[in-house]
Design an enzyme around this catalytic site. Structure first.
Site, mmCIF file in Angstrom:
data_model
loop_
_atom_site.group_PDB
_atom_site.id
_atom_site.type_symbol
_atom_site.label_atom_id
_atom_site.label_comp_id
_atom_site.label_asym_id
_atom_site.label_seq_id
_atom_site.Cartn_x
_atom_site.Cartn_y
_atom_site.Cartn_z
ATOM 1 C CG HIS A 39 -5.237 -2.251 -0.630
ATOM 2 N ND1 HIS A 39 -4.676 -1.568 -1.689
ATOM 3 C CD2 HIS A 39 -4.751 -1.665 0.491
ATOM 4 C CE1 HIS A 39 -3.890 -0.608 -1.228
ATOM 5 N NE2 HIS A 39 -3.912 -0.654 0.091
ATOM 6 C CB SER A 57 -0.969 -0.031 1.184
ATOM 7 O OG SER A 57 -1.937 0.996 1.083
ATOM 8 C CG ASP A 80 -5.798 -1.508 -4.748
ATOM 9 O OD1 ASP A 80 -6.380 -0.706 -3.989
ATOM 10 O OD2 ASP A 80 -4.757 -2.115 -4.440
#
Length: 399
Positions: A343, A178, A275
């Site tokens: 994610h 991330s 995502d």
């Protein structure tokens, strides 16, 4: 107290100590925090002024001189108010962080769960600056102070690790998830320069390919967010200089699609084409869906109508288009772009390497990354569009 009882108490104490350092009752690897005490000499502070930290589990055997550094993720703060709030949490201060971290997925020390990297030195770098370890500024209005020192934190941690064996690394992998995946793009080239010239250095970004695209209202919501972030935290000077010299708006070099072509270190991109963070904040941010037409679609793709599915497929095409040169011409690059609504997939055991882990061409993520790192085969995998992949671990995002 008789001798038998005393011995039993000693054995129980030793078992508890071993559990603290290496695992718990569920067999999870728990790794203690290390504060970087020398960081204050370079002004490398978290948002609130606390010392930065990392967690390290030593490698062994054939992996004793190989290293993985994993950037922790956790969003960003791009104005004084949000940074003040962040400074009061584990995302802005080591004072509020758990002192033990679970190492799983790519950080696991079990060969059956992490076959290629289990015996490497594995380091998780804690995230407490709010700008993907790239800022270098400070806010002080006389009544409060915020330290935007992500770049210094990154450098202080590497300098702390170099004498602990990183300086003699044979192989190294810089990775992150991330916001940490974005850090891997930003710091890949610098990391290569920090290590011995004969070391095999490569980089991996998990869910860090944040897109510079219009949202459903035709606004550049994510671009605006990142421009404010770059300005507030003094990030621009730490972005890829070849990129910033080329773009009219150098702040946009924080987006991987603009900076990727200037990265020479071998790179692996792990990302979902759908995502869930980007669907919620880039493609359909709250500001573009005030009436909540996308609420049910965002909670479950099976609820999306045909128009919404077309928009999602368009986002996938934009992402693949932004990677097309990398896919076609990068001889040392790798990729795993699946069609899961997810994610971050490298730190969770069930998505990294397991019986029912996501697969493309029968390859798990761990196998694809290992094939790429060790040059066992070309490892560029792109999934078919949703909903064809039945191996996905789709996540239910918060709306």
């Amino acid at each position: 107290m008789n001798i038998a009882v005393a011995v039993l108490l000693v054995l129980l104490a030793l078992r508890n100590l071993t559990s603290l350092c290496s695992g718990d009752e569920y067999g999870r690897l728990l790794v203690p925090m290390t504060l970087v005490h020398d960081a204050s000499a370079s002004g490398a502070y978290c948002l609130d002024g606390s010392l930065p930290a990392y967690h390290m589990n030593r490698g062994f055997g054939a992996g004793a001189r190989n290293w993985i550094l994993q950037f922790e993720g956790g969003g960003w703060c791009n104005d004084i108010s949000s940074c003040h709030e962040r400074a009061k949490t584990r995302r802005g201060s080591t004072l509020y962080m758990n002192k033990l971290e679970v190492f799983s997925g790519i950080l696991n020390n079990n060969a059956s769960l992490n076959p290629d990297f289990y015996n490497w030195n594995r380091v998780k770098i804690r995230y407490c600056d709010g700008a993907s370890f790239a800022g270098d500024s400070k806010f002080d209005d006389g009544s409060s102070v915020l330290y935007f020192r992500g770049q210094r934190i990154w450098e202080a941690i590497v300098n702390d690790l170099l004498p602990k064996g990183l300086g003699q690394a044979h192989k190294a992998l810089l990775s992150g998830c991330s916001a940490g995946g974005l850090s891997a793009f930003i710091h890949c080239e610098g990391f290569t320069r920090m290590l011995p010239g004969n070391a095999s250095v490569k980089c991996l970004s998990d869910a860090g390919f944040f897109m510079d695209v219009r949202d459903i209202s035709s606004n550049y919501t994510m671009r605006s967010f990142f421009e404010k972030l770059v300005s507030l935290q003094g990030v621009e000077k730490n972005l890829n200089v070849y990129c910033t010299n080329q773009l009219v708006n150098p702040k946009l070099c924080i987006f991987p699609q603009h900076s990727l072509q200037y990265i020479r270190t071998p790179f692996f991109i792990l990302n979902s084409a759908y995502d869930v963070y980007q669907i919620n904040h880039t493609l359909v941010p709250p500001s573009s869906d005030l009436l909540g037409h996308w609420k049910h679609c965002k909670l479950d793709p099976a609820n999306c109508n045909s128009t919404q599915l077309d928009i999602l497929q368009g986002f996938r095409r934009d992402m693949l288009g932004a990677m097309i040169s990398f896919f076609r011409y990068s001889t040392r690059g790798g990729m795993f772009i699946n069609s899961c609504f997810a994610h971050c997939q490298s730190e969770s055991q069930d998505t990294w390497f397991g019986v029912d882990s996501p697969r493309i061409h029968k390859k798990t993520i761990a196998e694809a990354v290992g094939d790429w790192y060790f040059s066992r085969s070309i490892s560029k995998h792109i999934d078919c569009p949703y909903p064809c992949d039945t191996s996905c671990h789709n996540l239910v995002p918060a709306v």
